[in-house]
Motif scaffolding. Structure first.
Motif, PDB file in Angstrom:
ATOM      1  N   LEU A 163       6.396  -6.944  10.949  1.00  0.00           N
ATOM      2  CA  LEU A 163       7.815  -7.006  10.562  1.00  0.00           C
ATOM      3  C   LEU A 163       8.253  -8.279  10.193  1.00  0.00           C
ATOM      4  N   VAL A 164       9.410  -8.168   9.077  1.00  0.00           N
ATOM      5  CA  VAL A 164       9.869  -9.411   8.839  1.00  0.00           C
ATOM      6  C   VAL A 164      11.198  -9.502   9.042  1.00  0.00           C
ATOM      7  N   LEU A 165      11.900 -10.606   9.492  1.00  0.00           N
ATOM      8  CA  LEU A 165      13.387 -10.965   9.755  1.00  0.00           C
ATOM      9  C   LEU A 165      14.050 -11.719   8.447  1.00  0.00           C
ATOM     10  N   ASN A 166      14.637 -10.856   7.851  1.00  0.00           N
ATOM     11  CA  ASN A 166      15.315 -11.266   6.282  1.00  0.00           C
ATOM     12  C   ASN A 166      16.390 -12.414   6.714  1.00  0.00           C
ATOM     13  N   LEU A 167      16.454 -13.568   6.759  1.00  0.00           N
ATOM     14  CA  LEU A 167      17.315 -14.503   7.020  1.00  0.00           C
ATOM     15  C   LEU A 167      17.819 -15.442   5.734  1.00  0.00           C
ATOM     16  N   LEU A 168      17.913 -14.752   4.660  1.00  0.00           N
ATOM     17  CA  LEU A 168      18.236 -15.303   3.245  1.00  0.00           C
ATOM     18  C   LEU A 168      19.374 -15.873   3.326  1.00  0.00           C
ATOM     19  N   SER A 169      20.333 -14.974   3.960  1.00  0.00           N
ATOM     20  CA  SER A 169      21.821 -15.311   4.134  1.00  0.00           C
ATOM     21  C   SER A 169      22.003 -16.597   4.997  1.00  0.00           C
ATOM     22  N   GLU A 170      21.149 -16.468   6.014  1.00  0.00           N
ATOM     23  CA  GLU A 170      21.486 -17.541   7.020  1.00  0.00           C
ATOM     24  C   GLU A 170      20.884 -18.843   7.062  1.00  0.00           C
ATOM     25  N   MET A 194      21.320 -10.299   7.733  1.00  0.00           N
ATOM     26  CA  MET A 194      20.244 -10.046   8.454  1.00  0.00           C
ATOM     27  C   MET A 194      19.781  -8.710   8.520  1.00  0.00           C
ATOM     28  N   GLU A 195      18.413  -8.653   8.175  1.00  0.00           N
ATOM     29  CA  GLU A 195      17.691  -7.673   8.012  1.00  0.00           C
ATOM     30  C   GLU A 195      16.353  -7.418   8.727  1.00  0.00           C
ATOM     31  N   LEU A 196      15.823  -6.522   9.254  1.00  0.00           N
ATOM     32  CA  LEU A 196      14.377  -6.158   9.775  1.00  0.00           C
ATOM     33  C   LEU A 196      13.829  -5.259   8.776  1.00  0.00           C
ATOM     34  N   ILE A 197      12.876  -5.877   8.205  1.00  0.00           N
ATOM     35  CA  ILE A 197      11.916  -5.109   7.206  1.00  0.00           C
ATOM     36  C   ILE A 197      10.409  -4.678   7.785  1.00  0.00           C
ATOM     37  N   PHE A 198      10.292  -3.582   8.090  1.00  0.00           N
ATOM     38  CA  PHE A 198       9.032  -3.185   8.840  1.00  0.00           C
ATOM     39  C   PHE A 198       7.999  -3.039   7.624  1.00  0.00           C
ATOM     40  N   LEU A 199       6.784  -3.782   7.919  1.00  0.00           N
ATOM     41  CA  LEU A 199       5.888  -3.584   6.847  1.00  0.00           C
ATOM     42  C   LEU A 199       4.559  -2.723   7.411  1.00  0.00           C
ATOM     43  N   GLY A 200       4.670  -2.758   8.689  1.00  0.00           N
ATOM     44  CA  GLY A 200       3.416  -1.822   9.378  1.00  0.00           C
ATOM     45  C   GLY A 200       3.901  -1.276  10.885  1.00  0.00           C
ATOM     46  N   THR A 201       4.095   0.007  10.971  1.00  0.00           N
ATOM     47  CA  THR A 201       4.529   0.434  12.057  1.00  0.00           C
ATOM     48  C   THR A 201       3.554   1.443  13.098  1.00  0.00           C
ATOM     49  N   GLY A 202       2.244   1.420  12.447  1.00  0.00           N
ATOM     50  CA  GLY A 202       1.183   1.964  13.435  1.00  0.00           C
ATOM     51  C   GLY A 202       0.597   1.370  14.360  1.00  0.00           C
ATOM     52  N   ALA A 203      -0.391   1.760  15.110  1.00  0.00           N
ATOM     53  CA  ALA A 203      -1.220   1.236  16.376  1.00  0.00           C
ATOM     54  C   ALA A 203      -2.349   1.338  16.184  1.00  0.00           C
ATOM     55  N   GLY A 204      -3.123   0.070  16.412  1.00  0.00           N
ATOM     56  CA  GLY A 204      -4.692   0.180  16.445  1.00  0.00           C
ATOM     57  C   GLY A 204      -5.200   0.188  15.291  1.00  0.00           C
ATOM     58  N   THR A 205      -5.065   1.271  14.441  1.00  0.00           N
ATOM     59  CA  THR A 205      -5.874   1.261  13.234  1.00  0.00           C
ATOM     60  C   THR A 205      -4.695   2.043  12.138  1.00  0.00           C
ATOM     61  N   PRO A 206      -4.957   1.678  10.745  1.00  0.00           N
ATOM     62  CA  PRO A 206      -4.038   2.049   9.875  1.00  0.00           C
ATOM     63  C   PRO A 206      -4.037   3.614   9.692  1.00  0.00           C
ATOM     64  N   SER A 207      -3.034   4.477   9.196  1.00  0.00           N
ATOM     65  CA  SER A 207      -3.439   5.590   8.728  1.00  0.00           C
ATOM     66  C   SER A 207      -2.722   5.857   7.330  1.00  0.00           C
ATOM     67  N   LYS A 208      -2.820   7.146   6.816  1.00  0.00           N
ATOM     68  CA  LYS A 208      -2.303   7.276   5.420  1.00  0.00           C
ATOM     69  C   LYS A 208      -0.688   6.895   5.290  1.00  0.00           C
ATOM     70  N   GLU A 209      -0.237   7.138   6.578  1.00  0.00           N
ATOM     71  CA  GLU A 209       1.263   7.067   6.407  1.00  0.00           C
ATOM     72  C   GLU A 209       1.715   5.630   7.116  1.00  0.00           C
ATOM     73  N   ARG A 210       1.126   5.041   7.926  1.00  0.00           N
ATOM     74  CA  ARG A 210       1.462   3.686   8.665  1.00  0.00           C
ATOM     75  C   ARG A 210       0.284   2.658   8.544  1.00  0.00           C
ATOM     76  N   ASN A 211       0.759   1.465   8.150  1.00  0.00           N
ATOM     77  CA  ASN A 211       0.045   0.340   8.148  1.00  0.00           C
ATOM     78  C   ASN A 211      -0.134  -0.428   9.735  1.00  0.00           C
ATOM     79  N   VAL A 212      -1.023  -1.246  10.029  1.00  0.00           N
ATOM     80  CA  VAL A 212      -0.862  -1.882  11.180  1.00  0.00           C
ATOM     81  C   VAL A 212       0.422  -2.954  11.332  1.00  0.00           C
ATOM     82  N   SER A 213       0.558  -3.369  12.623  1.00  0.00           N
ATOM     83  CA  SER A 213       1.707  -4.015  13.057  1.00  0.00           C
ATOM     84  C   SER A 213       2.227  -5.436  12.118  1.00  0.00           C
TER      85      SER A 213
END
Length: 304
Positions: free
Chosen positions: A22-29, A1-20
């Motif tokens: 995340l994905v829970l990887n349940l391939l094994s489960e 089980m993994e957490l994959i963060f696709l966007g970690t910014g708030a409100g608006t995207p920045s050059k370093e962070r996209n907006v919200s």
């Protein structure tokens, strides 16, 4: 089980962070992925990850602010254009159905797979043999939810060496005993599988918060979880501004994790005012109160 963060910014995207998102990887489960929120640009982030849209089984939306849902129509359409026929379930607050259906209808989009849209209320929203997902309301100006995901406990390990020592042959019988069944042997003995199982393996648990200012419900949502994912939009000195807009500070988030008895805290949803260097200061503010704090960045992967 993994957490994959696709966007970690708030409100608006920045050059370093996209907006919200995340994905829970349940391939094994269960050979699938679960997504939580889908801000604008999420499908672009997916291209830089191991996530396969065809294996996306469920999407959970915390609230209807644009930075959490504007990526949905495009992602749903791309999944269709890739030819996926596997069903997809979408959970979110009242209004999510109208938003998605209007966007797809007005754009002339079509889906090649069944899409079920469930408008949630507080309480259990998913429950099967593997997982129970509960949604609880938060405080954010508009209806916002957090999700508590609890994995079902797994049976203990079968003591095969003890079975063999007692003259019970290996084979299909072992599978039945591992399931806790009563098995009648050829010599007349009746064997109870539970007598040969070790302690049950406790299922993992996590709490994924939508945007929120501090609330009593938050403590219930995060109680004793293995991993708590929570916004830290602003630094500790900006509590009044953060709370007035339905957000939390570093200090408030860390104090919640400590009070709830969470084992790990992953902070996310940072204001665009903080670049990568300044974000380290936010992490330090949390760690002063809750040392087991980690900071998410786009495309970061955390193993549970």
């Amino acid at each position: 089980m993994e957490l994959i963060f696709l966007g970690t910014g708030a409100g608006t995207p920045s050059k370093e962070r996209n907006v919200s998102s995340l994905v829970l990887n349940l391939l094994s489960e269960r050979n699938s992925f679960w997504m939580f929120d889908c801000g604008e640009g999420t499908q672009h982030q997916v291209l830089h990850s191991s996530i396969r849209l065809g294996r996306l089984e469920k999407i959970f939306i915390t609230h209807l602010h644009g930075d959490h849902i504007f990526g949905l129509p495009g992602l749903l359409s791309s999944r269709s254009m890739a030819g996926s026929q596997d069903p997809l379930a979408l959970y979110g607050p009242p209004g999510i159905k109208a938003f998605v259906e209007t966007a797809l209808n007005l754009s002339g989009s079509y889906l090649t797979y069944p899409l079920e849209i469930i408008e949630i209320q507080p309480g259990k929203v998913v429950e099967d043999q593997q997982f129970c997902v509960t949604a609880l309301p938060l405080v954010h100006g508009i209806e916002s939810f957090g999700y508590r995901i609890v994995e079902t406990d797994k049976p203990g390990t079968l003591d095969a060496s003890r079975l063999l020592a007692e003259g019970i042959p290996a084979g299909p019988i072992f599978q039945r005993l591992k399931a806790g069944e009563l098995v009648s042997l050829d010599d007349g003995r009746v064997v109870n599988g539970h007598d040969y199982l070790g302690p049950a393996q406790k299922g993992r648990s996590l709490a994924i918060f939508g945007d929120t200012s501090p609330s009593e419900t938050s403590l219930v949502l995060a109680k004793n979880v293995d991993v708590m994912v929570h916004e830290t939009t602003l630094e500790a000195s900006m509590a009044e501004q953060a709370n007035s807009r339905g957000h939390s500070t570093t200090q408030q988030t860390a104090e919640l994790a400590k009070a709830a008895g969470a084992k790990r805290l992953i902070i996310t949803h940072f204001s665009a005012r903080y670049d990568s260097e300044e974000s380290v200061r936010l992490l330090a503010e949390c760690q002063e109160i809750f040392p087991q704090t980690e900071m998410a960045c786009d495309l970061a992967v955390f193993t549970l």
